[in-house]
Motif scaffolding. Sequence first.
Motif, short mmCIF file in Angstrom:
data_model
loop_
_atom_site.label_atom_id
_atom_site.label_comp_id
_atom_site.label_asym_id
_atom_site.label_seq_id
_atom_site.Cartn_x
_atom_site.Cartn_y
_atom_site.Cartn_z
N LEU A 194 0.81 -1.21 0.00
CA LEU A 194 0.00 0.00 0.00
C LEU A 194 0.85 1.27 0.00
O LEU A 194 0.36 2.36 -0.32
N ASP A 195 2.14 1.14 0.36
CA ASP A 195 3.03 2.31 0.35
C ASP A 195 3.16 2.91 -1.04
O ASP A 195 3.57 4.07 -1.18
N LEU A 196 2.81 2.14 -2.07
CA LEU A 196 2.89 2.66 -3.43
C LEU A 196 1.90 3.80 -3.66
O LEU A 196 2.12 4.66 -4.51
N VAL A 197 0.81 3.80 -2.90
CA VAL A 197 -0.21 4.83 -3.11
C VAL A 197 -0.54 5.62 -1.84
O VAL A 197 -1.16 6.67 -1.92
N MET A 198 -0.12 5.12 -0.67
CA MET A 198 -0.49 5.76 0.59
C MET A 198 0.73 6.26 1.35
O MET A 198 1.82 5.70 1.21
N ILE A 199 0.52 7.31 2.12
CA ILE A 199 1.56 7.81 3.03
C ILE A 199 1.58 6.90 4.25
O ILE A 199 0.56 6.71 4.91
N ALA A 200 2.74 6.32 4.54
CA ALA A 200 2.91 5.46 5.70
C ALA A 200 3.65 6.22 6.80
O ALA A 200 4.26 7.26 6.54
N PRO A 201 3.63 5.72 8.05
CA PRO A 201 4.37 6.41 9.12
C PRO A 201 5.84 6.64 8.80
O PRO A 201 6.40 7.67 9.18
N GLY A 202 6.47 5.70 8.10
CA GLY A 202 7.86 5.90 7.72
C GLY A 202 8.05 7.08 6.79
O GLY A 202 9.04 7.82 6.90
N ASP A 203 7.11 7.27 5.88
CA ASP A 203 7.17 8.43 4.97
C ASP A 203 7.00 9.73 5.74
O ASP A 203 7.71 10.72 5.49
N HIS A 204 6.06 9.74 6.68
CA HIS A 204 5.80 10.99 7.41
C HIS A 204 6.92 11.29 8.42
O HIS A 204 7.15 12.45 8.76
N SER A 205 7.60 10.25 8.87
CA SER A 205 8.74 10.49 9.77
C SER A 205 9.84 11.26 9.04
O SER A 205 10.51 12.11 9.63
N VAL A 206 10.00 10.97 7.75
CA VAL A 206 10.97 11.73 6.94
C VAL A 206 10.53 13.19 6.86
O VAL A 206 11.35 14.11 6.94
N HIS A 207 9.24 13.41 6.71
CA HIS A 207 8.71 14.78 6.65
C HIS A 207 9.06 15.57 7.90
O HIS A 207 9.25 16.80 7.83
N HIS A 208 9.16 14.90 9.04
CA HIS A 208 9.48 15.57 10.30
C HIS A 208 10.98 15.68 10.55
O HIS A 208 11.39 16.22 11.57
N GLY A 209 11.79 15.17 9.64
CA GLY A 209 13.22 15.18 9.85
C GLY A 209 13.85 16.53 9.55
O GLY A 209 13.35 17.31 8.74
N SER A 210 14.98 16.80 10.22
CA SER A 210 15.74 18.01 9.95
C SER A 210 17.02 17.71 9.16
O SER A 210 17.82 18.61 8.93
N ASN A 211 17.20 16.46 8.76
CA ASN A 211 18.30 16.13 7.85
C ASN A 211 18.09 16.86 6.54
O ASN A 211 16.95 17.14 6.14
#
Length: 418
Positions: A194-211
């Motif tokens: 489902l990650d192919l079409v949906m935002i997963a927690p791992g994807d959103h964790s990147v969004h919160h990153g400061s890297n």
Amino acid sequence: MLNYLQLSSIANNYEAKVYPVFMLAIVGEFLLRLKTVSYMRTSETIFNLISGLLLILIRSLMLKLFSTCCQWLNTNYVLVNLTESTAQSSLIGYYSMIICTFIMVDFLFYWCHRAGHEINVFWATHQFHHSGEDYNLSVASRTLATEANYVLLAFATVWLSVLIPGPTLIHVLEFIIVYQFTLHTSLWKSYGWLDLVMIAPGDHSVHHGSNEYCLDRNYGSVLSVWDRWFGTYVRERPDEPVVYGLVHKPPVTYDFTRQSVYYFGLIYEKFSTNYPGQPTSLSNKWHSLFNKPSWSMPYIDNNNIDQVDMDDKIKQHNFEFNKLYNLNYRMHWYMYLYITVHLLMISMDIFMVLNGRESMNIKLIMVKYLWTYLFLTSIGAILDNKTYAPIIELARLLIYYYYPMNNYYQLSIEQIYN
């Protein structure tokens, strides 16, 4: 056409109904992490939970306003009466309308969320959500109800009511908002295919990153296709752990008011500063407001900007009481018990109001907001170990239990059950 009473009854505040379950989920995650290296800091979890109570109170009023606007637009400027046409069609037609509504709202969410990051004056209201340096379910509560990206989303979505019934819009919006709660955790990171079409927690964790590779990425709410199409999607790198928080240094405090508004001071400083030997330019003032937060005047040395040193931050990011928050003391267990008991009391009070007959009582909701805001201010002073914290807490208790307006509060609670 639906009248206002019908609309109000259909447009349930799902966020207020789900939040008690969400609080239990936070407690569950807290317990699961106790014996791991990624345990949840108690102080920050409490701060986030109380912030979430303020969030659902204001959003309940915003939902009322949104419902009213949808009703008015659907009554006076409707282009297609989908309420009647879908009632005469099959269930396939009805669910097709819901799916189309969801796709449109999710698309609008992507662009409104992106604006909240890439327009400096909008980022000023959204940075509070990203200022937490842990990543867990409680971070979803660390949100201002007046965030520009949510205000923009409501303004953009309400115009769809000339095509789509208001209750349908509200159901979809509430689903998207509730879904955001599930993304703020690192207990699981993927939904498989489902990650192919949906935002997963791992994807959103990147969004919160400061890297550096995480900045301005993964804006989607439910669907990941918008990020993939518009070039903002990125997966977490296994060789570079995500470091959460802000690139610039936030205030070292649990003061809710200061955390919420300090960034406007940074914008004003950039907007109003005239540098010797450099021309005063309206273009610079425009960019200080509406360009990206990373924008600076061409003649400013970016190396002198007060930013977090990433190497140092990675060393600190061990889920201990790190230097950034300067939490060098631990409160006694009975202080945490005291705060927890009062948090439960205020939470139950708010849930009874928002899920009872008085859920549309604006005056009562504002009273609850003021009580909760004062509670958060007092708890913030306690968590910051301020010498004046006992005075603020004593004043809060006196106001909460003896202030004359509390008579109105008691009367309203009786009305809920009568």
